[in-house]
Design a protein around this motif. Structure first.
Motif, PDB file in Angstrom:
ATOM      1  N   MET A   1       0.825  -1.200   0.000  1.00  0.00           N
ATOM      2  CA  MET A   1       0.000   0.000   0.000  1.00  0.00           C
ATOM      3  C   MET A   1       0.867   1.260   0.000  1.00  0.00           C
ATOM      4  N   LEU A   2       1.942   1.247   0.813  1.00  0.00           N
ATOM      5  CA  LEU A   2       2.827   2.411   0.875  1.00  0.00           C
ATOM      6  C   LEU A   2       3.500   2.671  -0.468  1.00  0.00           C
ATOM      7  N   ASN A   3       3.888   1.577  -1.161  1.00  0.00           N
ATOM      8  CA  ASN A   3       4.510   1.724  -2.472  1.00  0.00           C
ATOM      9  C   ASN A   3       3.523   2.313  -3.477  1.00  0.00           C
ATOM     10  N   PHE A   4       2.263   1.875  -3.352  1.00  0.00           N
ATOM     11  CA  PHE A   4       1.227   2.386  -4.257  1.00  0.00           C
ATOM     12  C   PHE A   4       1.007   3.874  -4.033  1.00  0.00           C
ATOM     13  N   LEU A   5       0.929   4.295  -2.754  1.00  0.00           N
ATOM     14  CA  LEU A   5       0.724   5.713  -2.436  1.00  0.00           C
ATOM     15  C   LEU A   5       1.912   6.557  -2.881  1.00  0.00           C
ATOM     16  N   ALA A   6       3.115   5.981  -2.736  1.00  0.00           N
ATOM     17  CA  ALA A   6       4.312   6.712  -3.149  1.00  0.00           C
ATOM     18  C   ALA A   6       4.331   6.917  -4.661  1.00  0.00           C
ATOM     19  N   ALA A   7       3.897   5.876  -5.387  1.00  0.00           N
ATOM     20  CA  ALA A   7       3.860   5.984  -6.842  1.00  0.00           C
ATOM     21  C   ALA A   7       2.780   6.957  -7.302  1.00  0.00           C
ATOM     22  N   LEU A   8       1.684   7.023  -6.523  1.00  0.00           N
ATOM     23  CA  LEU A   8       0.548   7.858  -6.908  1.00  0.00           C
ATOM     24  C   LEU A   8       0.790   9.332  -6.606  1.00  0.00           C
ATOM     25  N   PHE A   9       1.341   9.611  -5.418  1.00  0.00           N
ATOM     26  CA  PHE A   9       1.470  10.996  -4.974  1.00  0.00           C
ATOM     27  C   PHE A   9       2.910  11.510  -4.936  1.00  0.00           C
ATOM     28  N   GLY A  10       3.874  10.596  -4.948  1.00  0.00           N
ATOM     29  CA  GLY A  10       5.271  11.014  -4.861  1.00  0.00           C
ATOM     30  C   GLY A  10       5.771  11.574  -6.177  1.00  0.00           C
ATOM     31  N   PRO A  11       6.954  12.164  -6.151  1.00  0.00           N
ATOM     32  CA  PRO A  11       7.528  12.735  -7.378  1.00  0.00           C
ATOM     33  C   PRO A  11       7.839  11.643  -8.398  1.00  0.00           C
ATOM     34  N   ARG A  12       7.522  11.903  -9.650  1.00  0.00           N
ATOM     35  CA  ARG A  12       7.758  10.932 -10.699  1.00  0.00           C
ATOM     36  C   ARG A  12       9.001  11.305 -11.497  1.00  0.00           C
ATOM     37  N   VAL A  13       9.723  10.261 -11.915  1.00  0.00           N
ATOM     38  CA  VAL A  13      10.891  10.474 -12.752  1.00  0.00           C
ATOM     39  C   VAL A  13      10.408  10.576 -14.193  1.00  0.00           C
ATOM     40  N   LYS A  14      10.700  11.699 -14.834  1.00  0.00           N
ATOM     41  CA  LYS A  14      10.217  11.912 -16.191  1.00  0.00           C
ATOM     42  C   LYS A  14      11.367  12.197 -17.139  1.00  0.00           C
ATOM     43  N   LEU A  15      11.341  11.522 -18.269  1.00  0.00           N
ATOM     44  CA  LEU A  15      12.255  11.816 -19.347  1.00  0.00           C
ATOM     45  C   LEU A  15      11.615  12.883 -20.233  1.00  0.00           C
ATOM     46  N   PRO A  16      12.400  13.541 -21.091  1.00  0.00           N
ATOM     47  CA  PRO A  16      11.824  14.587 -21.943  1.00  0.00           C
ATOM     48  C   PRO A  16      10.586  14.154 -22.725  1.00  0.00           C
ATOM     49  N   ARG A  17      10.544  12.883 -23.175  1.00  0.00           N
ATOM     50  CA  ARG A  17       9.377  12.430 -23.941  1.00  0.00           C
ATOM     51  C   ARG A  17       8.155  12.220 -23.053  1.00  0.00           C
ATOM     52  N   ASP A  18       8.354  12.203 -21.744  1.00  0.00           N
ATOM     53  CA  ASP A  18       7.232  12.017 -20.828  1.00  0.00           C
ATOM     54  C   ASP A  18       6.515  13.327 -20.512  1.00  0.00           C
ATOM     55  N   ARG A  19       7.139  14.434 -20.842  1.00  0.00           N
ATOM     56  CA  ARG A  19       6.539  15.723 -20.519  1.00  0.00           C
ATOM     57  C   ARG A  19       5.259  15.944 -21.330  1.00  0.00           C
ATOM     58  N   VAL A  20       4.294  16.540 -20.686  1.00  0.00           N
ATOM     59  CA  VAL A  20       3.008  16.789 -21.335  1.00  0.00           C
ATOM     60  C   VAL A  20       2.979  18.217 -21.867  1.00  0.00           C
ATOM     61  N   THR A  21       2.723  18.348 -23.162  1.00  0.00           N
ATOM     62  CA  THR A  21       2.560  19.660 -23.785  1.00  0.00           C
ATOM     63  C   THR A  21       1.072  19.908 -24.006  1.00  0.00           C
ATOM     64  N   ARG A  22       0.589  20.990 -23.461  1.00  0.00           N
ATOM     65  CA  ARG A  22      -0.822  21.320 -23.615  1.00  0.00           C
ATOM     66  C   ARG A  22      -1.065  21.875 -25.022  1.00  0.00           C
ATOM     67  N   ILE A  23      -1.957  21.212 -25.732  1.00  0.00           N
ATOM     68  CA  ILE A  23      -2.314  21.652 -27.080  1.00  0.00           C
ATOM     69  C   ILE A  23      -3.529  22.572 -26.971  1.00  0.00           C
ATOM     70  N   SER A  24      -3.409  23.767 -27.440  1.00  0.00           N
ATOM     71  CA  SER A  24      -4.482  24.749 -27.301  1.00  0.00           C
ATOM     72  C   SER A  24      -5.731  24.324 -28.073  1.00  0.00           C
ATOM     73  N   ARG A  25      -6.849  24.852 -27.648  1.00  0.00           N
ATOM     74  CA  ARG A  25      -8.115  24.556 -28.326  1.00  0.00           C
ATOM     75  C   ARG A  25      -8.056  25.010 -29.783  1.00  0.00           C
ATOM     76  N   ARG A  26      -7.409  26.135 -30.007  1.00  0.00           N
ATOM     77  CA  ARG A  26      -7.296  26.658 -31.375  1.00  0.00           C
ATOM     78  C   ARG A  26      -6.504  25.697 -32.261  1.00  0.00           C
ATOM     79  N   ALA A  27      -5.400  25.164 -31.718  1.00  0.00           N
ATOM     80  CA  ALA A  27      -4.584  24.220 -32.487  1.00  0.00           C
ATOM     81  C   ALA A  27      -5.351  22.941 -32.776  1.00  0.00           C
ATOM     82  N   ARG A  28      -6.094  22.450 -31.794  1.00  0.00           N
ATOM     83  CA  ARG A  28      -6.898  21.235 -32.006  1.00  0.00           C
ATOM     84  C   ARG A  28      -7.968  21.465 -33.069  1.00  0.00           C
ATOM     85  N   LYS A  29      -8.543  22.649 -33.040  1.00  0.00           N
ATOM     86  CA  LYS A  29      -9.583  22.969 -34.025  1.00  0.00           C
ATOM     87  C   LYS A  29      -8.999  23.009 -35.427  1.00  0.00           C
ATOM     88  N   LYS A  30      -7.794  23.569 -35.551  1.00  0.00           N
ATOM     89  CA  LYS A  30      -7.135  23.643 -36.856  1.00  0.00           C
ATOM     90  C   LYS A  30      -6.830  22.244 -37.398  1.00  0.00           C
TER      91      LYS A  30
END
Length: 308
Positions: free
Chosen positions: A1-30
């Motif tokens: 359970m502790l491992n699950f909570l740590a994975a859920l709420f703890g800091p995550r290791v992210k590589l550059p490809r893991d980063r989330v880029t927000r695509i604007s509504r205008r771009a999605r519409k285009k």
């Protein structure tokens, strides 16, 4: 359970490809036209007869590979439209000399249809045996790096969203092992037309040298990730479930799993003429019975000698 909570709420290791880029509504519409096209193609893939029987028949439905290529083309057009709207049309991308540094971090999150198309592409290479051996070596090392940080009882059961998976992927990337599909001399991807979406989505907007995970300032690299839209992505994951191939989300491992499934042969579509493959990737040629040293001609020579 502790491992699950740590994975859920703890800091995550992210590589550059893991980063989330927000695509604007205008771009999605285009880019909506291309999103709709992707969705239509993925739905057609899902509806192909026999798509759920691949593990039994070891054959793909007729038209499967063409549809995968169409899906990748539609995604490329979506990416181009979004790139233009975000103003990153000149960004470096993996698989090119400018963005080859990103080819030293293994692609992650590859779908079954993508892996099948890539396997079909590389199985006919003359140096396939060497490439397959390298895939095996890197795939094994990648899993060892992930398992090294796993604290659970079963080392084979690791959540891909866990901290161990993140740290393992980071450790493996920092080893600086080039993707086996990268022509290091030319700095170009050898499977460019069928490279996975996780490579197509990645755009280096800052100093491209920082994209190499061996660089001391790799964490500072500026990137934009134009991911597959949610609906087509969900539909694609459902196809994976229907096919029940049980493929790894890591490209290197999934290609070797397909090699095992096909028992070393091509995984062809229904109706295609069978092609036997040699270990070096070449198609096994039928014996030419008209050459002088063929069994047929040798027998004729023996008969003539006996008559004399």
């Amino acid at each position: 359970m502790l491992n699950f909570l740590a994975a859920l709420f703890g800091p995550r290791v992210k590589l550059p490809r893991d980063r989330v880029t927000r695509i604007s509504r205008r771009a999605r519409k285009k880019a909506q036209e291309h999103i709709d096209t992707m969705q239509k193609i993925v739905d057609e893939l899902s509806g192909l007869p026999g798509i759920a029987d691949v593990t039994k028949t070891k054959r793909l439905p007729r038209g499967f590979y063409d549809r995968v290529d169409d899906m990748l083309t539609a995604y490329d057009r979506y990416v181009e439209a979004v790139r233009a709207e975000l103003g990153v049309s000149d960004a470096a991308v993996p698989g090119t000399p400018a963005g080859k540094g990103a080819c030293y971090a293994a692609p992650y999150g590859v779908s079954g249809p993508e892996a099948l198309a890539i396997y079909r592409e590389i199985r006919t290479w003359k140096d396939f045996a060497q490439v397959a051996q390298r895939l095996g070596e890197l795939g094994e090392q990648q899993f060892k790096d992930i398992q090294a940080g796993h604290t659970g009882k079963d080392p084979e059961k690791i959540r891909m969203t866990s901290k161990a998976a993140g740290l393992g992927r980071k450790t493996f990337a920092e080893r600086g092992e080039a993707c086996p599909f990268l022509d290091q001399g030319k700095g170009r991807c050898r499977i460019w037309d069928r490279r996975p979406m996780t490579c197509r989505m990645h755009h280096i907007t800052g100093d491209a040298e920082l994209a190499d995970p061996r660089h001391e300032r790799h964490a500072e690299v500026q990137v934009v990730n134009i991911r597959v839209p949610v609906r087509p992505q969900v539909a694609l994951s459902q196809i994976d479930k229907r096919m029940a191939l049980g493929l790894s989300p890591f490209l290197y491992a999934s290609v070797l799993q397909l090699l095992q499934l096909g028992e070393g042969q091509l995984l062809q579509e229904l109706g295609e003429a069978p092609q036997r493959m040699q270990q070096d990737g070449r198609v096994v040629q039928k014996a030419n019975r008209n050459v002088k040293h063929s069994k047929k001609n040798l027998k004729k020579k023996k008969k003539k000698k006996k008559r004399k």
